[in-house]
Write a protein that holds these residues in place. Structure first.
Motif, PDB file in Angstrom:
ATOM      1  N   ALA A  82       0.819  -1.220   0.000  1.00  0.00           N
ATOM      2  CA  ALA A  82       0.000   0.000   0.000  1.00  0.00           C
ATOM      3  C   ALA A  82       0.849   1.265   0.000  1.00  0.00           C
ATOM      4  O   ALA A  82       0.307   2.373   0.055  1.00  0.00           O
ATOM      5  CB  ALA A  82      -0.944   0.003   1.211  1.00  0.00           C
ATOM      6  N   HIS A  83       2.165   1.131  -0.050  1.00  0.00           N
ATOM      7  CA  HIS A  83       3.030   2.313  -0.024  1.00  0.00           C
ATOM      8  C   HIS A  83       2.710   3.274  -1.165  1.00  0.00           C
ATOM      9  O   HIS A  83       2.564   4.484  -0.971  1.00  0.00           O
ATOM     10  CB  HIS A  83       4.502   1.902  -0.113  1.00  0.00           C
ATOM     11  CG  HIS A  83       5.030   1.248   1.123  1.00  0.00           C
ATOM     12  ND1 HIS A  83       6.316   0.754   1.212  1.00  0.00           N
ATOM     13  CD2 HIS A  83       4.456   1.007   2.326  1.00  0.00           C
ATOM     14  CE1 HIS A  83       6.502   0.232   2.416  1.00  0.00           C
ATOM     15  NE2 HIS A  83       5.382   0.361   3.105  1.00  0.00           N
ATOM     16  N   ALA A  84       2.633   2.740  -2.390  1.00  0.00           N
ATOM     17  CA  ALA A  84       2.436   3.611  -3.549  1.00  0.00           C
ATOM     18  C   ALA A  84       1.076   4.291  -3.512  1.00  0.00           C
ATOM     19  O   ALA A  84       0.950   5.466  -3.892  1.00  0.00           O
ATOM     20  CB  ALA A  84       2.601   2.814  -4.842  1.00  0.00           C
ATOM     21  N   GLU A  85       0.060   3.580  -3.057  1.00  0.00           N
ATOM     22  CA  GLU A  85      -1.273   4.167  -2.990  1.00  0.00           C
ATOM     23  C   GLU A  85      -1.279   5.436  -2.142  1.00  0.00           C
ATOM     24  O   GLU A  85      -1.846   6.465  -2.525  1.00  0.00           O
ATOM     25  CB  GLU A  85      -2.258   3.154  -2.395  1.00  0.00           C
ATOM     26  CG  GLU A  85      -3.676   3.693  -2.230  1.00  0.00           C
ATOM     27  CD  GLU A  85      -4.593   2.711  -1.524  1.00  0.00           C
ATOM     28  OE1 GLU A  85      -5.715   3.114  -1.195  1.00  0.00           O
ATOM     29  OE2 GLU A  85      -4.178   1.554  -1.297  1.00  0.00           O
ATOM     30  N   VAL A  86      -0.605   5.378  -0.994  1.00  0.00           N
ATOM     31  CA  VAL A  86      -0.524   6.548  -0.120  1.00  0.00           C
ATOM     32  C   VAL A  86       0.457   7.573  -0.674  1.00  0.00           C
ATOM     33  O   VAL A  86       0.166   8.778  -0.724  1.00  0.00           O
ATOM     34  CB  VAL A  86      -0.110   6.127   1.299  1.00  0.00           C
ATOM     35  CG1 VAL A  86       0.081   7.346   2.198  1.00  0.00           C
ATOM     36  CG2 VAL A  86      -1.145   5.180   1.903  1.00  0.00           C
ATOM     37  N   ALA A  87       1.616   7.101  -1.103  1.00  0.00           N
ATOM     38  CA  ALA A  87       2.670   8.008  -1.556  1.00  0.00           C
ATOM     39  C   ALA A  87       2.240   8.825  -2.768  1.00  0.00           C
ATOM     40  O   ALA A  87       2.526  10.032  -2.844  1.00  0.00           O
ATOM     41  CB  ALA A  87       3.928   7.213  -1.890  1.00  0.00           C
ATOM     42  N   LEU A  88       1.569   8.205  -3.722  1.00  0.00           N
ATOM     43  CA  LEU A  88       1.165   8.930  -4.926  1.00  0.00           C
ATOM     44  C   LEU A  88       0.158  10.024  -4.611  1.00  0.00           C
ATOM     45  O   LEU A  88       0.200  11.115  -5.204  1.00  0.00           O
ATOM     46  CB  LEU A  88       0.601   7.952  -5.957  1.00  0.00           C
ATOM     47  CG  LEU A  88       1.625   6.992  -6.569  1.00  0.00           C
ATOM     48  CD1 LEU A  88       0.948   5.932  -7.421  1.00  0.00           C
ATOM     49  CD2 LEU A  88       2.660   7.762  -7.399  1.00  0.00           C
ATOM     50  N   GLN A  89      -0.746   9.759  -3.671  1.00  0.00           N
ATOM     51  CA  GLN A  89      -1.686  10.804  -3.252  1.00  0.00           C
ATOM     52  C   GLN A  89      -0.944  11.965  -2.604  1.00  0.00           C
ATOM     53  O   GLN A  89      -1.249  13.139  -2.856  1.00  0.00           O
ATOM     54  CB  GLN A  89      -2.702  10.237  -2.259  1.00  0.00           C
ATOM     55  CG  GLN A  89      -3.687   9.242  -2.834  1.00  0.00           C
ATOM     56  CD  GLN A  89      -4.654   8.747  -1.771  1.00  0.00           C
ATOM     57  OE1 GLN A  89      -5.503   9.506  -1.286  1.00  0.00           O
ATOM     58  NE2 GLN A  89      -4.517   7.480  -1.393  1.00  0.00           N
ATOM     59  N   ALA A  90       0.015  11.642  -1.745  1.00  0.00           N
ATOM     60  CA  ALA A  90       0.762  12.681  -1.053  1.00  0.00           C
ATOM     61  C   ALA A  90       1.600  13.502  -2.027  1.00  0.00           C
ATOM     62  O   ALA A  90       1.642  14.746  -1.941  1.00  0.00           O
ATOM     63  CB  ALA A  90       1.647  12.051   0.014  1.00  0.00           C
TER      64      ALA A  90
END
Length: 346
Positions: A82-90
């Protein structure tokens, strides 16, 4: 240690994911130049615990924080997949991002984060904490300055106990390929993998074998791999979460034509033991004593935001370690043969 000359303008952090993220949030509160703005976790109990302990607002929803101008850095400590899901939003919201190890569960997700950060002109780092240990920095310096002569081989092992309660916790994401990226090689041994990559470089090719011996999980609880370098150096890795002692017994040994290194901690050892061999004698003293310049990854990241200092593990470097892991799994889930490591973004 590098002085934090911006303590009157601390960098604002949000921590997302409050398993290990709880400890990262504590680190921020103890690090000059860093300020914990808030915490976030999909589990209300975890969010409440961390928010109340550290005296900051907490939510189960990321979105309100993306418009908060006090949040400059989002530290992502969610399950790996789930790292990318959160990181891309940020990143899309204009926030710098620091993700915990490993960088993500797939190289494609790593590449998406790198491209988005570079498109936005934002910092992206990976939290490989061993790069901040003096012992690791001393090893890296010894390799660079030729202490070992011609490097010939290394072996590294990590023997750890993880129970089924550990794997079942928080929805059972650990030990799955989708959310944990794999098993012991991805979750635990990735620390050692990155330490070796940081100190001696990226191998040209790898081969790997995995087993699930003692846990009811999808991925491996035992793995072994061989790395081969174009200069002839060979590295052997071994990792298990089936060790009977509740410990983290880790060992790294390296030798070359002129010198050798042995370091171990955990298990039967009361404290870390590191020895260096050169000119016919073993010594506890490193060839060069090095003081870690940063307290922790957050300290380094804050200095990068305020002062433009280099990240000790930027996104592209985290991707290189992920590429080794990816090649190991492609070998293990294939025929066990050699697989080329492709460390750079295509």
């Amino acid at each position: 240690m590098f002085p934090s000359i911006f303590t009157d303008q601390p960098v604002g952090f949000l921590v997302v994911g409050l398993g290990m993220g709880h400890n990262r949030a504590r680190e921020i509160t103890q690090t000059p130049g860093c300020r914990l703005i808030g915490v976030c976790d999909i589990r209300q109990d975890r969010a409440k615990r961390s928010g109340e302990e550290f005296g900051v607002p907490y939510t189960t929803d990321l979105r309100p924080w993306l418009d908060n101008k006090e949040v400059e850095v989002v530290w992502v400590v969610t399950p790996t997949g789930a790292h990318a899901e959160v990181a891309l939003q940020a990143l899309e919201a204009g926030k710098h991002v620091l993700v915990t190890k490993p960088m993500e569960a797939t190289l494609a997700a790593c590449d998406a984060m790198i491209r988005k950060a570079e498109e936005k002109g934002l910092l992206l780092g990976v939290d490989f904490a061993r790069r901040f240990d003096a012992d690791t920095l001393e090893l890296k310096s010894a390799v660079a300055k030729g202490f070992f002569g011609r490097l010939l081989s290394a072996e590294a092992s990590a023997k750890i106990l993880r129970t089924m309660d550990y794997y079942r916790e928080n929805g059972g994401w650990r030990g799955t390929r989708r959310w944990d990226g794999g098993g012991v090689l991805s979750n635990q041994n990735v620390h050692t993998l990155d330490e070796l990559a940081f100190c001696i470089g990226i191998p040209a090719r790898v081969r790997c074998a995995i087993w699930t011996q003692n846990h009811d999980i999808e991925a491996e609880d035992l793995g072994s791999a061989i790395w081969e370098y174009d200069n002839g150096m060979v590295v052997m890795l071994y990792a298990t979460t089936c060790y009977p002692q509740p410990t983290w017994y880790a060992r790294v040994e390296i030798h070359g034509s002129e010198g050798a290194y042995s370091s171990a901690r955990g298990g039967f050892l009361e404290k870390r033991q590191t020895l260096w061999y050169r000119d016919g004698a073993w010594s506890t003293e490193p060839p060069e004593k090095i003081e870690a310049p940063w307290l922790n990854p957050g300290d380094n990241f804050a200095a990068a935001v305020r002062m433009g200092v280099p990240l000790l593990c930027p996104g592209r470097d985290g991707r290189r370690s992920q590429a080794i892991l990816d090649a190991m799994y492609r070998s293990a889930y294939g025929d066990g043969g050699w697989v080329k490591v492709e460390p750079e973004l295509p």
